[in-house]
Structure formats: C-alpha cells, structure tokens
Design a protein around this motif. Structure first.
Motif: not given
Length: 337
Positions: A6, A101, A103
């Motif tokens: 990702e 995603v 982070y």
C-alpha cells in the motif's frame, strides 16, 4: 500493487468538507502540502453554511457548489475514493475498491451526517406542504420558495437534541424568516414557535429576546420538544416532550415546519475504534481537547464536527482546530524536513 505494498503518505486527511478543506489550507500554509494525501470521493465541494442564505434570501444554490480540485493544493495527492475502514493500530485506511493507504499521521475530518430517517415521515415529506430544511443542497432552494410564499399561520422551527452543524443556525434561520415576513406584512398573521429538543441548556443570554414556553409576546420557545414524527397529510408535528423526569407526547399543527434533523458522525468513525464507546459523546472522536490528538492513538488527529468536544460546531471553530493541528504536525515532522 499487492496488499503488502500500500502507498505510504506522511499525512492523510480523511474527508474533504469544510473541516478537511481547512486542514488542507493550514497544511499548505505550513509547507506540508506535498506530504499530504486527501481521501474524498466527491467531485464537488459544498459551502454548506451558505445554504442558510439559499433558504432565507434566495441565493442561487449553484453558487454554493464548486469543483473539488479548486480547494485542493496542487502539490497534494487526491485519492478520489470512499474510505470503508480505519485501522489505527496498523495505520491503514481501507478503500471501497479493496485498496488501502498507509499513513504516518492521520487527520480525521469526516464531519457529521444528517439523519432524515430518524424522524418518522420526514424524508418523504421534505419539500411539500410546508415541510422544509436548509440542511440539504436540494432542499435549501425549496425552503426559500416556502418561506417567501408563506401567507401566515403557525410556523415551527426546530433544533435537535444532537450536536448539529452551524451552531446557532436554527435560531438564525427563524430570525431571517421573521425579518422577511415583517417586510411583507405576514408577521402579524404568524405564530412563531421555536421547538428546542434539549430540555435545558439554553445558553445564558442567547434567547433573551424570545419568550418562554407559551408566552404570547414574541416567539413561543418550547424547550424539551424533540421532533419524532411528521404527519404530512394532516400537517402535524409530533414531539417527545421532556420536562424534568416526565416524558409525554405533544402534537402541534403547523402551516410551515422548518426541521434541523438529527446528526451523527459516520459509522466509519465509530467502527474504527477511534470514537467514544459510551456517554453523551458516543460515536464522536475521542481526543485531547488541548491538542486535537487522539487520546489513545498518537498518530491520529481530528478536526471539525466529528470531534467529541462540547460547544458549537462551526466553520470558524474548524479553522482554528485545523491551524493548531497543522502546527503540531509541522513540529512532529520538522526533523524529517
């Protein structure tokens, strides 16, 4: 790209509404735009506070909508997808297409949603026979038509028990309608009712110019009146009325009914484990009010209406929070710059 590959972003902003836009602007001012990704599916940005003017002054609703990209710094990555899950332990946001995603820091700016279905009969009644609300892009325009053409009778304006967008907007909407009706001569033929769901807690001084619970001076203010049903054909509003420890039901006929619907953060927030699990702020993000950092996950910050903090939920407050969060992220990321 496999599930183990990702993309990783230093900062991910979740939600591109008023709070999300404030965060993007603040991060841009702090020089962090290129480190940031925005997760937001909608191609449009809506200036929701201006819907009050659409509904009470006749402003063109199209003027309150702009292309989303106009509000996103050019250096910021826009992920035009819907988030379906947040995994704060793994620092991952899952998307509706099966991707995800990662982070380093997450800023939750999801806002709150209008729950039309929480009031029986409301959703099917909106925009017809005097039932209106400025809390929707399509409905705001119809609200103006109803307020402008109102010829007198009983006009009820509600305020819900849940936290709601716009702070003092429910009373502001009433006062704007009243001003118009004074200009057109309709006010003398109008009984104004302000039905506030909270049984107590009217701010000291906020309603000093209004009458209280049935007085016949200016505006009838009924506290503890929570709208639970709209009987469209009969033009009746059904309220659950709380007075002390007693709870009853009251039916009020209306000629115009402006509704501020109940509101809650999206289920995504509560399901993530980032929200309060119980208490008056259940479902709202748990955070430290002095820093807007999550109480248990140091990599997560929050801005806007979805935060579990007391007080009015306004754009001005979101901008102040966004500026504070941007400076906190700048300090955290300074060694990497």
């Amino acid at each position: 790209m496999t599930a183990k590959e990702e993309p990783l972003f230093p900062i991910v902003v979740l939600g591109g509404g008023a709070a999300g836009s404030a965060v993007l602007n603040a991060l841009g001012d702090a020089g962090l735009a290129a480190d940031t990704a925005l997760v937001e599916p909608s191609p449009y940005h809506y200036d929701q506070p201006e819907w009050v003017r659409v509904g009470t002054e006749g402003r063109d609703k199209a003027d309150t909508r702009s292309p989303r990209h106009a509000n996103i710094p050019s250096a910021t990555t826009w992920i035009q997808k819907s988030a379906t899950g947040i995994q704060p332990d793994e620092q991952i946001v899952n998307m509706d297409d099966g991707t995800a995603v990662r982070y380093e820091h997450l800023v939750v700016a999801l806002g709150i949603e209008t729950l039309w279905d929480r009031i029986r009969g409301l959703k099917s009644s909106l925009g017809d026979q005097g039932v209106c609300s400025v809390y929707g892009y399509e409905q705001a325009e119809r609200t103006w038509e109803m307020i402008r053409s109102f010829s007198g009778g009983r006009a009820i304006f509600t305020a819900p028990s849940t936290p709601h967008k716009g702070g003092g907007a429910p009373l502001q909407i009433l006062r704007r309608a009243e001003s118009l009706w004074r200009d057109t001569g309709t006010r003398a033929q109008t009984e104004l009712v302000f039905a506030v769901a909270a049984p107590t807690g009217l701010k000291e001084g906020a309603y000093d110019d209004l009458s209280r619970d049935g007085d016949k001076d200016d505006v009838h203010v009924y506290t503890g009146y929570d709208l639970i049903e709209v009987r469209h054909e009969a033009q009746e509003a059904v309220f659950s009325v709380t007075k002390g420890r007693s709870q009853t039901r009251q039916v009020l006929p209306y000629d115009l009914l402006h509704v501020v619907p109940p509101m809650r953060p999206p289920a995504l927030l509560e399901e993530s484990g980032l929200a309060h699990r119980d208490g008056p702020m259940k479902g709202y993000m748990e955070m430290r009010p002095e820093s807007f950092q999550h109480a248990r996950f140091a990599t997560v910050f929050g801005v806007g209406d979805a935060l579990g903090v007391e007080g009015e939920k306004t754009g001005e407050r979101a901008r102040e929070q966004a500026a504070s969060v941007a400076q906190a992220l700048l300090r955290l990321r300074a060694p990497n710059k």
